[in-house]
Design a protein around this motif. Structure first.
Motif, mmCIF file in Angstrom:
data_model
loop_
_atom_site.group_PDB
_atom_site.id
_atom_site.type_symbol
_atom_site.label_atom_id
_atom_site.label_comp_id
_atom_site.label_asym_id
_atom_site.label_seq_id
_atom_site.Cartn_x
_atom_site.Cartn_y
_atom_site.Cartn_z
ATOM 1 N N ALA A 30 8.423 11.057 -13.540
ATOM 2 C CA ALA A 30 7.124 11.098 -12.857
ATOM 3 C C ALA A 30 6.684 9.700 -12.428
ATOM 4 C CB ALA A 30 6.079 11.722 -13.777
ATOM 5 N N LEU A 31 6.994 8.704 -13.258
ATOM 6 C CA LEU A 31 6.593 7.339 -12.911
ATOM 7 C C LEU A 31 7.347 6.866 -11.673
ATOM 8 C CD1 LEU A 31 6.564 5.879 -16.509
ATOM 9 C CD2 LEU A 31 4.587 6.398 -15.082
ATOM 10 N N LEU A 32 8.624 7.226 -11.600
ATOM 11 C CA LEU A 32 9.393 6.861 -10.415
ATOM 12 C C LEU A 32 8.856 7.593 -9.191
ATOM 13 C CD1 LEU A 32 11.534 6.393 -12.878
ATOM 14 C CD2 LEU A 32 13.130 6.152 -10.995
ATOM 15 N N ALA A 33 8.467 8.842 -9.402
ATOM 16 C CA ALA A 33 7.920 9.608 -8.285
ATOM 17 C C ALA A 33 6.629 8.972 -7.785
ATOM 18 C CB ALA A 33 7.667 11.049 -8.709
ATOM 19 N N ILE A 34 5.765 8.583 -8.722
ATOM 20 C CA ILE A 34 4.505 7.948 -8.307
ATOM 21 C C ILE A 34 4.818 6.669 -7.529
ATOM 22 C CG2 ILE A 34 2.412 6.804 -9.127
ATOM 23 C CD1 ILE A 34 2.457 8.726 -11.531
ATOM 24 N N GLY A 35 5.740 5.859 -8.044
ATOM 25 C CA GLY A 35 6.118 4.628 -7.361
ATOM 26 C C GLY A 35 6.704 4.905 -5.983
ATOM 27 N N GLY A 36 7.593 5.894 -5.920
ATOM 28 C CA GLY A 36 8.242 6.223 -4.653
ATOM 29 C C GLY A 36 7.230 6.668 -3.608
ATOM 30 N N TYR A 37 6.352 7.590 -3.980
ATOM 31 C CA TYR A 37 5.353 8.069 -3.032
ATOM 32 C C TYR A 37 4.382 6.961 -2.658
ATOM 33 C CZ TYR A 37 6.554 12.967 -2.644
ATOM 34 O OH TYR A 37 7.185 14.128 -2.330
ATOM 35 N N ALA A 38 4.009 6.136 -3.648
ATOM 36 C CA ALA A 38 3.032 5.075 -3.374
ATOM 37 C C ALA A 38 3.585 4.125 -2.320
ATOM 38 C CB ALA A 38 2.709 4.321 -4.661
ATOM 39 N N SER A 39 4.800 3.652 -2.536
ATOM 40 C CA SER A 39 5.356 2.672 -1.599
ATOM 41 C C SER A 39 5.576 3.306 -0.221
ATOM 42 C CB SER A 39 6.667 2.112 -2.149
ATOM 43 O OG SER A 39 7.072 1.007 -1.387
ATOM 44 N N ALA A 40 6.080 4.539 -0.208
ATOM 45 C CA ALA A 40 6.329 5.212 1.068
ATOM 46 C C ALA A 40 5.035 5.415 1.833
ATOM 47 C CB ALA A 40 7.018 6.556 0.804
ATOM 48 N N LEU A 41 4.014 5.932 1.165
ATOM 49 C CA LEU A 41 2.762 6.240 1.853
ATOM 50 C C LEU A 41 2.034 4.965 2.278
ATOM 51 C CD1 LEU A 41 1.551 9.234 -0.333
ATOM 52 C CD2 LEU A 41 2.386 9.290 2.026
ATOM 53 N N LEU A 42 2.075 3.942 1.410
ATOM 54 C CA LEU A 42 1.410 2.684 1.780
ATOM 55 C C LEU A 42 2.042 2.100 3.039
ATOM 56 C CD1 LEU A 42 0.911 0.878 -1.654
ATOM 57 C CD2 LEU A 42 -0.869 1.716 -0.109
ATOM 58 N N SER A 43 3.360 2.135 3.094
ATOM 59 C CA SER A 43 4.009 1.503 4.241
ATOM 60 C C SER A 43 3.859 2.361 5.494
ATOM 61 C CB SER A 43 5.481 1.230 3.942
ATOM 62 O OG SER A 43 6.119 2.428 3.577
ATOM 63 N N ILE A 44 3.897 3.670 5.344
ATOM 64 C CA ILE A 44 3.794 4.522 6.538
ATOM 65 C C ILE A 44 2.341 4.638 6.999
ATOM 66 C CG2 ILE A 44 4.057 6.865 7.437
ATOM 67 C CD1 ILE A 44 6.449 7.195 5.641
ATOM 68 N N ASN A 45 1.449 5.013 6.082
ATOM 69 C CA ASN A 45 0.076 5.321 6.482
ATOM 70 C C ASN A 45 -0.757 4.078 6.732
ATOM 71 O OD1 ASN A 45 0.811 7.912 6.153
ATOM 72 N ND2 ASN A 45 -0.494 8.332 4.375
ATOM 73 N N LEU A 46 -0.552 3.038 5.939
ATOM 74 C CA LEU A 46 -1.429 1.870 6.038
ATOM 75 C C LEU A 46 -0.711 0.653 6.600
ATOM 76 C CD1 LEU A 46 -3.285 2.219 2.603
ATOM 77 C CD2 LEU A 46 -4.014 3.047 4.840
ATOM 78 N N GLY A 47 0.576 0.794 6.871
ATOM 79 C CA GLY A 47 1.325 -0.322 7.437
ATOM 80 C C GLY A 47 1.440 -1.521 6.526
ATOM 81 N N VAL A 48 1.373 -1.285 5.215
ATOM 82 C CA VAL A 48 1.532 -2.391 4.260
ATOM 83 C C VAL A 48 2.970 -2.907 4.356
ATOM 84 C CG1 VAL A 48 1.520 -2.974 1.805
ATOM 85 C CG2 VAL A 48 -0.192 -1.405 2.738
ATOM 86 N N PRO A 49 3.190 -4.217 4.380
ATOM 87 C CA PRO A 49 4.551 -4.737 4.426
ATOM 88 C C PRO A 49 5.365 -4.242 3.224
ATOM 89 C CG PRO A 49 2.929 -6.506 4.616
ATOM 90 C CD PRO A 49 2.168 -5.258 4.372
ATOM 91 N N ILE A 50 6.674 -4.059 3.419
ATOM 92 C CA ILE A 50 7.476 -3.350 2.416
ATOM 93 C C ILE A 50 7.461 -4.046 1.045
ATOM 94 C CG2 ILE A 50 9.755 -2.396 1.894
ATOM 95 C CD1 ILE A 50 8.537 -1.143 4.313
ATOM 96 N N GLY A 51 7.698 -5.339 1.023
ATOM 97 C CA GLY A 51 7.730 -6.029 -0.267
ATOM 98 C C GLY A 51 6.448 -5.794 -1.043
ATOM 99 N N LEU A 52 5.328 -5.930 -0.324
ATOM 100 C CA LEU A 52 4.023 -5.746 -0.959
ATOM 101 C C LEU A 52 3.831 -4.294 -1.399
ATOM 102 C CD1 LEU A 52 1.451 -7.272 -1.653
ATOM 103 C CD2 LEU A 52 0.533 -6.603 0.583
ATOM 104 N N SER A 53 4.334 -3.364 -0.588
ATOM 105 C CA SER A 53 4.151 -1.950 -0.935
ATOM 106 C C SER A 53 4.922 -1.621 -2.221
ATOM 107 C CB SER A 53 4.619 -1.053 0.205
ATOM 108 O OG SER A 53 6.026 -1.042 0.285
ATOM 109 N N ILE A 54 6.087 -2.248 -2.392
ATOM 110 C CA ILE A 54 6.867 -1.977 -3.605
ATOM 111 C C ILE A 54 6.154 -2.545 -4.831
ATOM 112 C CG2 ILE A 54 9.023 -2.511 -4.805
ATOM 113 C CD1 ILE A 54 10.404 -2.333 -2.099
#
Lengths: 252, 607
Positions: free
Chosen positions: B365-389
């Motif tokens: 579940a923790l990996l899932a939260i991390g995976g969705y967080a980084s994906a959604l931040l970068s897609i929806n908010l355009g956060v740079p990838i390093g920062l999103s991770i």
């Protein structure tokens, strides 16, 4: 032995004999060459303070703990190494420390659990009546859950439960622990009564003066070694008994 | 109105089926103090035994039932023989983990034998329906209710009026005392496993007939439902398990009526966590106390860790860093990249489960939260990838810790079950929160890895990036373990009462460790999502949780280097030998089982 001389009479085989028992809990040695016998029909008492190895002796006899070396014999046959239920089937009953009743089961079920190894239903029913004769208080408690009884009543159930297996030998681990003085006397009386009916009793006690009143023979255990043994009557007045309890000062 | 009748009826029928499972779990817990995670596998085997009997031999219903029960009982004996008996005297968590290993093996064997595709389980004569008031009731409904009642009645009579039944109860209450009455407790264990597994197999057969549908994957859900029903009713409490099952069946059925099918399991797990946290003895425990977990012993096997000098670790890291220059084979690099990512998850779990002793069964579940967080931040908010991770790590730490915090008062088995349920809840929320997570469709088009705007588009650069992340986090964890804080955490694990009496606020330290651990897991999930470019609610599933746990046990609980070694061995080796995916799960199960039995301290030893 010269020819013609009558052979020395073989002493009666004791019911229980512990022969050079050494026990370890991990690196800690609990028993050092422990030797001990219990004659048929006797009450033998094992006295000792905390951490002297008393309860472990009980567990060794019942097969709950295995000794590193040495043999336990029951009626001459080695039983150490057998699993506990096998030892019980050979006629050893147990009144464990702190009673250990099956608290969620009724008094009747607890008593009948004592006869678990037996198949003779009729004789079991007779023995149940006999046990209730010995412990009349239990008759009115038969349907009650054992966990709801008082400490003294629980002790009676534990003793009656052990009797239901028709044992040759009953091992009792601190039967008077946690009981009021009144109950202590009652329990000791009952132990003597059970013994008079032919059951050999081996009991572990902290309460030396009381135990010695009913015992025939006693051993004093101190940090895993028997330091004293003899007829109970002799030990009653022996000052060394008290020393054993005070942690064993250096004796001169 | 009639639909409410149908929903109630459906709830009771499903409740009956759960009860057959839960009663068995309660019996087993009673005598063996074990939550049998292989119980769902028995249920699947029962269903397939019935399937084979009906489709191959055309057996009539009573015979089919008999066959399923017999097969289940035999399987129960096997599970007892290999999962429980060799582990007597081990920490309590060991047999639990062994049953997880057994369930992996059994489920995988079923999949390999019968294919993962669902099958229909025909039940010829039972399609009749009778009119009852405003609703209808089917012959099959009546049959299931009758079997449920009959089983409960038989079980009651067995426990109440037979000598063997008394021995079962006596063993459950006091194992040692039962032995002193001459009860062979091993034989009692076997009896109970046989009865429980027979009932579990019957449950599987009935559920297959009810839905006319069986597949091997229903095993895990069945175990969970049985566990939920049992915990709700009070662990080890047989009548409570029946009541808990009926309650669970009704809650699910009404929940479906109100919110729809995809919420069904969410209700079950929320109910579980709520009961665990608020009333851990179960809803019906008026006088009955849950058997206490041992003070210590959530930890599998204490041992002296194998000491690896600092210089060698640095040298190994250098070798790993130089590898792409020497061996630029993309397949090897991708495999090792994967191993580094699992290594991150391993670092995380080895801290939480090993160092602090919170054996988490829902780590994915923790990996899932991390995976969705980084994906959604970068897609929806355009956060740079390093920062999103990086944010993914922080978000996983925050959400994970918040979710698990109420469960910190639980110990041993109970905590493990709570983490398992929380893991399932996270996955179900992801599935159902469509406006945020796009629900079952998943997230596609996740931008590839880049750092400071430079795209990492070669296998080599990705390899170096993941390796660097792993090395940095591993070094930090080494520092943590050697610090005062590390000692406190181990004290919390080894004896929480002693730790508390030294003035250590347990929950704060557990939360701190959980947050630090979740950070690494979130980072791992975040990187994974960018590598895969597509994730959905099943990318990080419960198999991943168990794999992570196996990695950690293989390396040695709490052992940082061990987590990485375990990951390389378990993730890397099957890849190198090109073992087909369906055999991998089988191997993971076997490795877990063998480890617990023969080397519970792991390869490098526990820290």
């Amino acid at each position: 032995m010269t020819a013609g001389a009558a052979p020395a009479p073989k002493p009666a085989e004791p019911l229980l004999a512990l022969d050079s028992i050494n026990t370890f809990y991990g690196p800690v040695q609990v028993h050092f060459d422990l030797n001990l016998t219990v004659g048929r029909g006797q009450i033998v008492c094992l006295l000792g303070g905390n951490a002297s190895g008393k309860s472990t002796t009980m567990k060794i006899i019942l097969g709950l703990v295995k000794p590193a070396s040495g043999v336990v014999r029951l009626g001459g046959e080695p039983v150490s190494g057998l699993p506990t239920p096998q030892i019980v089937r050979r006629g050893v009953g147990s009144v464990p420390e702190a009673r250990r009743l099956f608290g969620e089961m009724t008094v009747r079920e607890n008593l009948l659990m004592g006869a678990f190894t037996r198949r003779d239903e009729r004789a079991i029913a007779r023995d149940l009546d006999r046990a209730l004769g010995l412990f009349p208080k239990l008759a009115e408690r038969l349907g009650q859950r054992a966990g709801t009884l008082s400490g003294g009543e629980q002790q009676m159930v534990a003793m009656a439960r052990a009797l239901m297996g028709r044992p040759k030998l009953i091992c009792m681990d601190e039967p008077t622990m946690g009981l009021s003085p009144l109950w202590v006397d009652r329990v000791l009386d009952l132990i003597a009564t059970i013994n008079r009916e032919g059951v050999t009793v081996f009991m572990v006690e902290q309460n030396a003066s009381l135990a010695l009143e009913i015992a025939h023979h006693a051993y004093v255990l101190q940090t895993g070694r028997i330091v004293l043994d003899g007829p109970a009557g002799d030990l009653r007045s022996d000052p060394r008994i008290r020393d054993a309890y005070l942690g064993g000062q250096d004796k001169t | 109105m009639s639909s409410w009748f149908d929903y109630t009826l459906n709830g009771i029928i499903i409740g009956n089926i759960y009860a057959l499972l839960a009663v068995g779990l309660a019996l087993i817990f009673g005598v063996a103090r074990l939550i049998n995670f292989a119980h769902g596998s028995v249920y699947v085997v029962g269903a397939y035994a019935g399937f084979v009997a009906v489709t191959q031999f055309g057996t009539p219903l009573p015979l089919t039932i008999l066959i399923a029960v017999a097969v289940g009982a035999l399987l129960g004996l096997v599970i007892e023989r290999f999962g429980l008996r060799p582990l007597q005297g081990y920490a309590h968590i060991a047999p639990l983990l062994a049953t997880i290993g057994i369930s992996f093996v059994l489920d995988q064997i079923m999949q390999l034998t019968f294919s993962p595709d669902p099958r229909a389980l025909p039940s010829e004569l039972l399609q009749q329906r009778f009119q009852v008031g405003s609703g209808t009731i089917g012959a099959l409904d009546l049959l299931i209710a009758a079997i449920g009642l009959a089983s409960a009645g038989l079980l009651y009579a067995f426990l109440r009026y037979t000598k063997l039944g008394w021995a079962v109860r006596a063993t459950a209450q006091d194992r040692d005392a039962a032995q002193q009455m001459g009860v062979n407790v091993d034989a009692i264990n076997r009896t109970v496993f046989a009865i429980a597994s027979g009932l579990g197999a019957l449950s599987g057969l009935l559920v297959g007939m009810y839905y006319n549908y069986i597949d091997p994957a229903m095993s895990f859900q069945a175990t969970l439902k049985g566990v939920v029903a049992q915990v709700v009713g009070g662990v080890g409490n047989v009548p409570g398990a029946i009541a808990g099952s009926l309650l669970l069946g009704l809650v699910e059925s009404y929940g479906i009526a109100l919110f729809g099918t995809s919420y069904r399991n969410l209700f079950a797990f929320v109910l579980l966590v709520a009961v665990l946290v608020l009333k851990p003895n179960g809803l019906f425990a008026s006088r009955r106390q849950t058997p206490p977990e041992p003070m210590t012993g959530t930890f599998i096997a204490p041992s002296k860790p194998i000491h690896i000098p600092y210089r060698i670790l640095v040298a190994l890291a250098l070798v790993a860093a130089l590898l792409p220059a020497v061996l630029p084979d993309p397949y090897v690099l991708q495999t090792l990249t994967n191993a580094w990512l699992y290594g991150l998850a391993g670092l995380s779990l080895t801290l939480i489960a090993g160092t602090v002793g919170l054996i988490s069964l829902g780590h994915a579940a923790l990996l899932a939260i991390g995976g969705y967080a980084s994906a959604l931040l970068s897609i929806n908010l355009g956060v740079p990838i390093g920062l999103s991770i990086l944010s993914a790590g922080l978000i996983a730490a925050a959400i994970g810790t918040l979710l698990v915090f109420p469960s910190f008062r639980l110990r041993g088995h109970y905590l493990s079950i709570a983490t398992l349920a929380i893991g399932e809840i996270v996955s179900l929320v992801i599935l159902n929160w469509e406006s945020l997570t796009r629900g079952p469709i998943g997230i596609s088009g996740i931008p590839p890895l880049s750092i400071f705007g430079i795209e990492l588009d070669t296998d080599r650069s990705i390899y170096w990036f993941t390796l660097a992340t792993l090395v940095v986090l591993a070094a930090l964890q080494f520092r943590l373990l050697g610090s005062h804080l590390g000692r406190v955490l181990r004290a919390v694990r080894d004896d929480d009462i002693a730790a508390r009496s030294y003035g250590i606020g347990l929950n704060r330290y557990k939360a701190l460790a959980f947050a630090v651990g979740s950070f690494a897991a979130g980072i791992s999930g975040g990187i994974t999502s960018h590598l895969y470019s597509y994730i959905n609610h099943e990318t990080f599933n419960s198999q991943l949780s168990i794999l992570a746990l196996t990695i950690v046990i293989l390396g040695g609980m709490g052992n940082v280097a061990g987590a990485i070694l375990g990951s390389v061995l378990l993730v890397g080796l099957p890849e190198v030998f090109r073992i087909a995916a369906e055999y991998r799960v089988l191997i993971y199960g076997l490795v877990l089982l063998l480890l617990i039995r023969f080397r519970p301290q792991g390869l490098l030893g526990t820290v």
